[in-house]
Every structure is written in C-alpha cells, then in structure tokens.
Design an enzyme around this catalytic site. Structure first.
Site, PDB file in Angstrom:
ATOM      1  N   GLU A   1       0.740  -1.249  -0.065  1.00 20.72           N
ATOM      2  CA  GLU A   1      -0.188  -0.009  -0.258  1.00 20.72           C
ATOM      3  C   GLU A   1       0.642   1.415   0.325  1.00 20.72           C
ATOM      4  O   GLU A   1       0.690   2.040   0.861  1.00 20.72           O
ATOM      5  CB  GLU A   1      -1.100   0.115   1.106  1.00 20.72           C
ATOM      6  CG  GLU A   1      -1.770  -1.036   1.151  1.00 20.72           C
ATOM      7  CD  GLU A   1      -3.059  -1.792   2.013  1.00 20.72           C
ATOM      8  OE1 GLU A   1      -4.216  -1.550   2.042  1.00 20.72           O
ATOM      9  OE2 GLU A   1      -2.694  -0.739   3.112  1.00 20.72           O
TER      10      GLU A   1
ATOM     11  N   GLU B   1      -3.631 -10.389   0.487  1.00 21.79           N
ATOM     12  CA  GLU B   1      -4.910  -9.788   1.490  1.00 21.79           C
ATOM     13  C   GLU B   1      -6.754 -10.369   1.516  1.00 21.79           C
ATOM     14  O   GLU B   1      -6.875  -9.874   0.022  1.00 21.79           O
ATOM     15  CB  GLU B   1      -5.090  -8.499   2.126  1.00 21.79           C
ATOM     16  CG  GLU B   1      -4.074  -8.385   2.864  1.00 21.79           C
ATOM     17  CD  GLU B   1      -3.925  -7.026   3.143  1.00 21.79           C
ATOM     18  OE1 GLU B   1      -4.774  -6.028   3.672  1.00 21.79           O
ATOM     19  OE2 GLU B   1      -3.084  -6.176   2.815  1.00 21.79           O
TER      20      GLU B   1
END
Length: 1045
Positions: free
Chosen positions: A472, A542
C-alpha cells in the site's frame, strides 16, 4: 556559537546510514556475544534534550555525559520504551499520526538513549574483526562505542552491522551507547497497519570474524534438471582479503557427505563460484521440507593440524521456483497458497517477539492447514525463516515499506467518502499520493535500500519463494527501481507488489478483498490474450478480513481457487489481533486505549487468533475450508480429491464412524479406512467397509463421519492430529411436519382478569399480559421456567436484532439503525383466548415498529398450551410500510432463570456457526455451560450462535429446565439457530472490552428461524445476498416443553 542549519541524519534523505557494513546473508558465528538484557536508559522529548556524548571529558575519556543521573533508569532490550513506562503506544492503520510534509518530521521527536558495558571475550582472536549487529531498531539510531561515533542506520525492521574493531578495547570494559529516535524521515514509508512502537526491539550482538581473510557473504541457489530430478548446488561466496587459503564446501544429508568441492584462493578470488552436482536429492516443498546442510570452511593451505579458521553452516532445500506457463511453480508444479499475513506481535512485548512465541505461531499455522506466510509488511525476525525452512511454509518475503497515509492526505480534502468503491477511490487519489515518495526521485535510494536489505539478508532460504516490494505504497518509479535491483541479484524468484495494479513491472497480478464477481472478471480477462493464455498469475495478497466474528466467504474464495488454476490462492488478513495488555484497565487495548490520538480504533483487532494468539472460530473455519483433502458424494459413493500440490495421502490414516442422533447419540459402526493412492489434484473413490444403504430407513438421523489424521508425528504435530474431515447424512427421516403437543389427561383452567389471563393445569401455570399481548410467566411444578424482561415486559418477545459484529459496523449497522431495527416498539392490536379440543389457544396481534418511521411488522402470535403443559408459539409476520431490505435475525427472545445454565443440543457444534461460517462445525449431541457458549472476542460483539439445531435443552444441575424445538413450515425445515448467554445485545454493543460486559441475572435465550451471515464488510464484501435475512412475509413456530420434572 552559531547553530548549524545542517539537517540531522534522521531528517536527511541523503543519509540512510553512516558506516553501516554491506548487508549480508544472516548467520551468527560461534564467536558471538548476545548483548540483550537490562540496559541503562534515558528518555527525552526531543533529540536536543538527550544526554550529550563525549563532549564533557578529555580525548582519552569520551564517555557519556551523566551529569543528571536521576534522569536515568533501566530498560529491557529487546523491547519498546512505550511498553516500559515511557511515552505511549499509538495505533494507526492508514493515517499518519503527524503532519504530512515529507521529509520533515515533528519537533517533538522522543529520543531514547541506551547504554551498557561489554567486554570482548578473552578467547577471541586479538586480530578479529569486531562488529556490532542490530537486528531491529525503530526507527533510526546513532551508535557510539567508548564515546566514538561508529555509525548511524535507519530502516526499523532491517539489520545493521558496524565495524568497531578500532574503537573497542580488547581488554577491559567498553561503553556502548545507542541513541534512538522515534521519528525519522523514513517514518513516512513505515506506515504499516500496526502500533507505532520505538526502541531496540530485536537482538543486539557483538560478533567476531577473522581479522584478515574471511567469508563476507554467500548466496546459495539450487537448480533442477528438466525432469526436476537431479540437482546442482550453486554457491557464490564473497571473500574479504583473499590470499593463499582454501575454501572448502561439504554438503551433508544427516551425517553423510553427499557432495564436496574446494577452491584455492589468491588475491583475485574475492568472488568464488562453485557447483556441486547432486543425484536425485529429496526435494524441498512446504509439504515435505527436507533439508540438507552445507558447510563452508576457510583454512590455510598446507595447515592440516589446525581446524579451519572460519566455518559457516547453512540449511539447504533443493527446490526450483519458476514462472512457467503464466504460473508460479515450484519443482515444475503450480502451487496453491493457503496463506496468512503475519505481523510481529506479542501482547505485552509488542514486536519484541520471543523465538518460542514465534515458533508457536508457525506451529499453529501448520496445524490449521496453512501452508504460506506473507511477512506483512516488513521482513520478520531473521530466525523466522529458519523455522519456515524447517516446518515447511511458502514465504512471501516483504520489504519494510508502506506509506498508506498519503491516501488520507489526498482524499480528505477531496471529501471522498469511505463507502465509495475502493477501485474508484484508487483512481481518484493514488496517482497524486504516489508523488510524495513512491514516484519521487529523491526517495529512490530509500526504496532501493529496503529491497537490498530484504534480498541480501534472506536470499538463502528455501522457504522464500517470492519477494514483495512492500504494501500500500501506491505505484511509482521507485518501485520499478526496487524490482530492477531484485532481479539483478536474484532473477529466479518472482516479485510481487499489489500496488502495481496493472502488473507493469511485477510478475503477478495481486488484489485485496475483491467480491467474487470482480475477482472472477479479473481472472478471466485481465492480462488474458485472445487465445486464452496469460503470462502472469493472480494472487490475493489479502482477503478474508478476519476481524471479530468472521470471516465469511472463505468457501466461496476457495472454490474460485479450485476453479481457476491461474488464481493461485492468497493470504488471509491477518494472523492475530494486535491487542496490547492494558494492566490498569485489565484488557487488551487497541487504538485510543492509551490516550493515542489520532487513531484507527479497533482495526488492529483483525486476526484469526486473539491477542494471546489463541485460535478464534475464524481460524477453525479456515482450517476446514482449506483442508488438503476434499470429499464429495456422488450416487451414494464417497470420492476424495487430493489437494496437496506434491504429496500423496499415504501419510494419513482414515477412520470412520456411523452414528444416529435423537435424544442422544448412538454409535453403530466405526473403524479404519484404507485410503487409496491418489496423486496430487487427482480424484478417487474412497472404499468403505460397510453398506451405507442399510441406514437409509433408520428412524433417526444417521451420519457418517470420516476423519483423516497424521499417521506418524511430524515436527509440527503429533500422530493422530486431524488434518481433514467430512460428514454426510445417511438417513433422511425428516423432522415431522407437525410436532404434536403432549396431551396427558388433566383439566386446563382459564382465569381471565382485567389485565392478565392465567392458564393452569396439573403442575403448570402460564400468565399472559392482556394489555401488551405477551407471555410473562411460566411455572412447572412450582418452578419458574421463564422470567419477565424489565424492558419489554415480556418473557418471550419477537426478536429481529443482534449485537453488531465488526463486519456489520461499516454498512449493515448504520443501514439497520436507519430503519430503527434496534428500537422496535410494540402496540397491541388484538388479544383473545380460546379453549378447544383439550388445548388452550392464545392469539395476540401486535404491531412492532420503530419510533419516527412508518414501517413495521404485523405480528400474529398463536400460543397453544397442551394439557401436559407444553407450549407452541407460532408466529406469522407481515411487514408493512417503507421497510428495510434485510435485518439481522428473525426469532424470539426468551428470558430464563439464571440457574438454567447447563445446555445440551443436537445440531452443529461444538462451536459457533453462522450461515457463511459454519463448515468447521459438525452434527452431534453437544453439552456446554452457558458461560462456555460465549466466544470471548477481544472486542465484544455478537457471538455464540449455533445452527442446524434439532433441539436444545437448558436446565439446572438436576436437569430441570426447558426444551425447545422448531416446527417445520413452508419456509422452515425444522432446524433453527439459537444463542444463550448473560449479555443483552445492547450490553455487547456498548462494551469496548470484555471487562465492560455486565452480566444479566438471567439466562438470555434466543431462538431464531433465520440469522444473517457475517461477511467481511469491515474490509471486503458484505454478507452474500442469499445469506441475508430478508424482510418478507414469513412464519415460524417453536415448541417449548419443561424437562426433568
């Protein structure tokens, strides 16, 4: 004296280190001294207020200035100062806890100064090179030895070594001082979803290496031939100051030498490459992690009387990682990642995780069928990888890099709502957010340095099958530079990064938390050529956000993994809650519990394990969903699919049992099964030693249960450990379409008063509130079976609400509350009592609706009381007005006396179950206490639901109590859900921690015809449409009887 305008190292992009030695593969020589323990410690609010070093004494004695010894205390190393009384832990998920103006950092920059004495062991060579090694310091630090500055480093989860040979005294004591800064400019790219914790949190060691010629580094690779049979061991060694020495290589299998070679060094031999052929070695996989040992030894030529002056031993696993036909393959085969993300976490020590605690994590993973580990979002402790090599886990090794906080810096001024689709938010913000650091050339070396540290330290581990550029951090040119560095050093391993959404650079497409529809579309279309082929696979770095009561959707994801070979599995978010023990409050704290502002609250509590790393129901569910043997029934025959990637099933023992279930369980047959030979991802019939059709007409429900367990002990579990199981119903007598009320002879009397009506018979009595239309009392043999609820005035009351889960909170909860589902009030429309055919019928028509709004339920409840004192409650529901689409549940709340706290039931168990989180439970007759039914989530919420129940009994220690069953109807199969506990939904919702839960002086039973699933909406898709409780015309019926009287 003029003040310097020069930027300090910890705020200077051009200074990532001073005098730090080149990063090398991890190994610790025998000549090492562990410096962990109790150190002196000084805490200051800014670096300028920290003790000065070396300026108050002569050149001969540059020791630490301790003019104010009262300001010093002690601290444990490894450890974090916030967990030892200095400052406070601070949790953020995305947001930065400081203003966003990189590379500038807060003036208030807490600084910890550490000091300790050490001596160089007398047995070490006098000319040895001495190094200080720090395996993890958060976030930046300077190091002094005897008052001399020896170096500086940053990169909290990366190691640093400093050569202290010229400043350390070989005889006598040395003073080591480390000044650690909470913030540095690198804090902007260390914004991982975890606690901000500072200090020396991994090992500190003094190391001695040969003083002149020595092995500096080595890189072990294994190659396999085209048949993946024979192997070549390739070793590249970097040697410092090579002279006339011999470098020997010996490969051993246990105590047996299976390959040797050597090289004579001269001054041009700074890099040595050798190859050792190995005939058909055992291959390393996560399923069978077979390890060999390689020793590298340096010795003087012709000096056979002395042992080598340097020897290094390294485990070696023979395996070959390739991108082949668009897939990640190991030893020529596609692998399916059944993985989890793991942060470093300990409930009292933070990221200073003891090795035994770390190993316990990996053992628990293996025992729950997890085969892969993502080191989110930084390299783990170096010995984590030795454990993964030994136990068998595929590792995605991730660089210490995340700068997610730039998203909020961009999105908040744009007023982008969090409920907007994530892909849309990315399109609006990510390009701009990347400009801060990821696509900023000034930060290039900071990014590449983190890739360098990752690859060079962990390159020799068989378990590491891919690198990851971080998490991220959007996408920019600096990621491309990281990729280029990684491939220049290690071209074989694939490289991952989810932020490269179009896979412009990296070797796979990676996604987070997609819906099934979106994921299917990506797998089928993204990067797919006209002929249907593709060059890059898809992984979910994820998914299955395991926050609180969840996750749902696991089986749906797993079915897609089976359907599409291109979709190579993924990593659950995440392994464990990060709760930190708050001794003052007596709970595991999350964001805001330590006065930390701003914070992201409970989002740190999102693990498959609780804060003590004990399994939650989510981990139990995952184990079942990803079990490596799939069972199917076809035409009455049992088939198994071997979903191991490499192994057969010979290491497993199969057993079976046949049981019937009524008021109790009865075992009809059991024994061992012969498991057929089934190669990887093949299917075969499982022969059974008995004719299952003999049970087809049995009057009770009969179930076949099959279990596959380990035949022998492994390093991660003992023999008989259950790996996979399956249950199948053999008989279908069905639950009668109507449950007849017991009708023992005896008169029933009706005592009709102004506001109540009493219905009594031999040994029983029911009391109804005529003003409100509800049952308020029921006694049997003068013992109360139900109690009146103070809020509703009823003992049995319709229920459409549940305490919200973490997954309800983002969307479902505000939606339900917008429609007032939690505030329904009751109005009586009609009430009547009728006696016919020996039974009494009480009919109540109520209207349940919330204040303010104009929708509600017309509820027609028919209570039927038999001469034996049994009670049937049939409820018909008709929604009217502008109603919600769905609600949390549909059923009845029943308030029981507290002493009815022993529970038995026939249904799914022994643990909790929800429509999308139920596969880990099996049909049986189960027993538990009311307290034992409660699932103690770190953050209180809805919990403890049991499903597919045929009957449930709640009684006292003598068995006296109440039995509930569901009556089949057009919309119900006669099975139901229920919960029993001490806490109201309101109490569960309002409690921040388990210690806040105030128990009712009652047993609170809920009987539900339908309950909603849990989903993963805290971060991911909500509850599947067909697993929601729709607001429609509906009906259900329960039969309640006294027991034990």
């Amino acid at each position: 004296m003029a003040l310097s305008n020069m930027k300090p190292d910890y705020e200077n992009l051009s200074v990532l280190e001073r005098n730090r030695l080149p990063t090398r593969a991890y190994w610790i020589p025998e000549t090492s001294l562990l410096l962990n323990g109790v150190w002196g410690f000084h805490y200051a609010l800014t670096p300028l207020e920290a003790p000065e070093i070396g300026d108050n004494t002569s050149d001969d004695d540059k020791s630490l200035n301790t003019t104010n010894p009262a300001s010093w205390t002690t601290i444990n190393v490894p450890g974090h100062w916030q967990l030892q009384g200095h400052g406070r832990p601070h949790y953020t998920n995305v947001i930065y806890p400081f203003p966003v103006c990189p590379p500038s950092i807060p003036t208030e920059n807490p600084t910890g100064t550490y000091r300790r004495a050490f001596g160089v062991p007398s047995g070490w060579a006098k000319d040895a090179q001495l190094r200080l090694r720090f395996d993890g310091v958060d976030s930046a630090y300077h190091v002094w030895v005897n008052g001399e500055l020896v170096g500086y480093s940053q990169g909290s989860r990366n190691a640093a070594e400093f050569d202290v040979s010229q400043v350390a005294k070989r005889d006598g004591q040395n003073e080591l001082v480390v000044r650690v800064y909470q913030w540095c400019e690198a804090s902007y790219i260390e914004d991982q979803d975890q606690w901000w914790l500072s200090g020396i949190f991994r090992d500190v060691q003094l190391l001695a290496f040969p003083g002149e010629t020595r092995i500096e580094d080595f890189f072990i690779k294994t190659d396999l031939d085209k048949e993946y049979k024979d192997a070549t061991l390739l070793v590249e060694v970097t040697v410092a100051n090579p002279k006339d020495q011999q470098l020997a290589f010996v490969l051993r299998d246990g105590g047996k030498e299976i390959g040797t070679t050597s090289k004579i060094l001269d001054s041009s031999s700074s890099t040595v490459k050798v190859e050792i052929p190995v005939s058909n070695p055992q291959k390393w996989t996560a399923e069978r992690p077979y390890l060999y040992k390689l020793s590298l030894s340096l010795s003087s030529i012709g000096d056979n009387s002395n042992p080598p002056f340097q020897t290094i031993t390294q485990n070696v696993g023979f395996r070959k990682v390739e991108m082949k036909n668009g897939l990640i393959t190991v030893n020529g085969r596609r692998v399916l990642l059944r993985g989890t993300n793991r942060h470093d976490h300990h409930p009292t020590l933070g990221r200073a995780v003891p090795l035994d605690y770390m190993r316990a994590d990996l053992l628990l993973m293996k025992r729950h069928n997890i085969n892969a580990l993502r080191t989110s979002h930084y390299p783990g402790h170096p010995q984590l990888y030795d454990m993964a090599d030994e136990l068998g886990l595929w590792v995605m090794d991730e660089a210490d890099l995340e700068c997610h906080g730039f998203y909020d810096a961009v999105a908040r001024p744009m007023d982008i709502p969090e409920e907007m689709d994530y892909e849309e938010r990315k399109d609006l913000t990510f390009l701009q957010a990347a400009q801060f650091t990821s696509d900023n050339p000034e930060w290039k070396e900071s990014y590449v340095d983190r890739m360098r540290q990752l690859v060079q330290r962990d390159k020799n581990h068989a378990s590491v099958i891919m690198w990851s550029l971080g998490n991220e951090a959007f996408y920019g040119s600096n990621h491309a530079a990281m990729y280029e560095y990684g491939k220049s050093v290690d071209p074989e391993r694939p490289i991952h990064y989810e932020g490269d959404v179009k896979a412009q650079t990296v070797d796979m497409y990676s996604y987070m938390y997609p819906t099934m529809e979106r994921l299917t579309n990506w797998v089928e279309k993204t990067g797919v050529k006209e002929d249907g082929t593709f060059d890059k696979p898809v992984v979910l770095c994820e998914y299955g956000h395991a926050m609180g009561n969840g996750p749902g959707w696991l089986e749906d994801y797993q079915n897609l993994f089976r359907k599409y070979p291109r979709l190579q599995g993924g990593f659950i978010w995440e392994w464990a809650n990060h709760g930190l023990w708050n001794a003052e409050g007596g709970f595991y704290g999350y964001g805001g519990d330590f006065g930390d502002e701003p914070n992201d609250g409970t989002f740190v509590m999102d693990g498959l394990c609780d804060s003590e790393h004990k399994p939650t129901p989510g981990l139990t569910e995952l184990k079942k969903v990803i079990q490596p043997v799939k069972f199917d029934v076809e035409d009455g025959r049992i088939f198994i699919t071997n979903e191991y990637d490499f192994m057969g099933l010979s290491h497993l023992v199969g057993t079976y049992s046949v049981e019937s279930f009524g008021d109790k369980s009865n075992l009809h047959a059991s024994g061992e099964l012969k498991i057929p030979e089934v190669s990887s991802w093949s299917k075969a019939e499982l022969p059974l030693p008995l004719d299952l059709t003999q049970y087809k007409s049995h009057p009770e429900e009969v179930f076949l249960t099959i279990t596959f367990s380990l035949r022998t002990s492994t390093k991660w579990a003992t023999a008989s450990h259950e790996v996979a199981w399956f249950q199948h119903k053999l008989s279908s007598p069905g639950i009668p379409q109507s449950l007849s009320l017991p009708a023992l002879a005896g008169p029933i009397s009706i005592d009709n008063k102004q506001s109540t009506v009493q219905i009594a018979g031999p040994g029983f009595c029911f009391l109804f509130d005529k003003a409100r239309g509800y049952l308020t009392s029921w006694t049997s043999a003068n013992r109360p079976l139900v109690e009146r609820d103070a809020k509703t005035g009823a003992a049995i009351f319709p229920c459409f609400w549940r305490a919200p889960t973490d997954n309800d909170a983002p969307g479902a909860l505000p939606y339900w509350k917008r429609f007032g589902v939690d505030t329904l009030t009751s109005q009586l429309r009609s009430f009547s009592v009728d006696k016919k055919d020996g039974v009494v019928e009480v009919a109540a028509h109520t209207y349940l609706s919330p204040p303010i709004l104009g929708w509600g339920y017309n509820v027609r409840a028919l209570y039927t009381i038999s001469p034996a004192g049994a009670l049937s409650i049939k409820v018909k529901l008709q929604p009217v007005g502008p109603k919600p689409d769905n609600i949390p549940r549909l059923g009845l709340n029943v308030r029981l006396p507290k002493h009815l706290d022993h529970v038995s039931w026939l249904g799914l168990g022994p643990g909790e179950a929800y429509p999308d989180k139920r596969l880990a439970q099996r049909i049986g007759v189960w027993k538990q206490t009311v307290e034992g039914l409660h699932t103690p989530y770190d953050v209180p919420q809805e919990n403890g639901n049991r499903m597919e129940t045929r009957w449930v009994v709640l009684g006292d220690v003598y068995g006296v109590g109440i039995k509930a069953r569901s009556v089949p109807s057009s919309s119900s199969e006669g099975v139901f859900s229920w919960t029993a506990g001490r806490h109201t939904a309101q109490t569960l919702e309002q409690a921040r921690h388990p210690c806040d839960l105030v128990a009712e002086n009652a047993t609170l039973l809920n009987l539900s015809a339908r309950v909603a699933g849990v989903g993963t909406a805290a971060c991911g898709p909500g509850v599947r449409e067909d697993l929601q409780v729709k607001v429609l015309e509906d009906e259900f019926e329960f039969l309640l009887e006294s027991t034990g009287l």
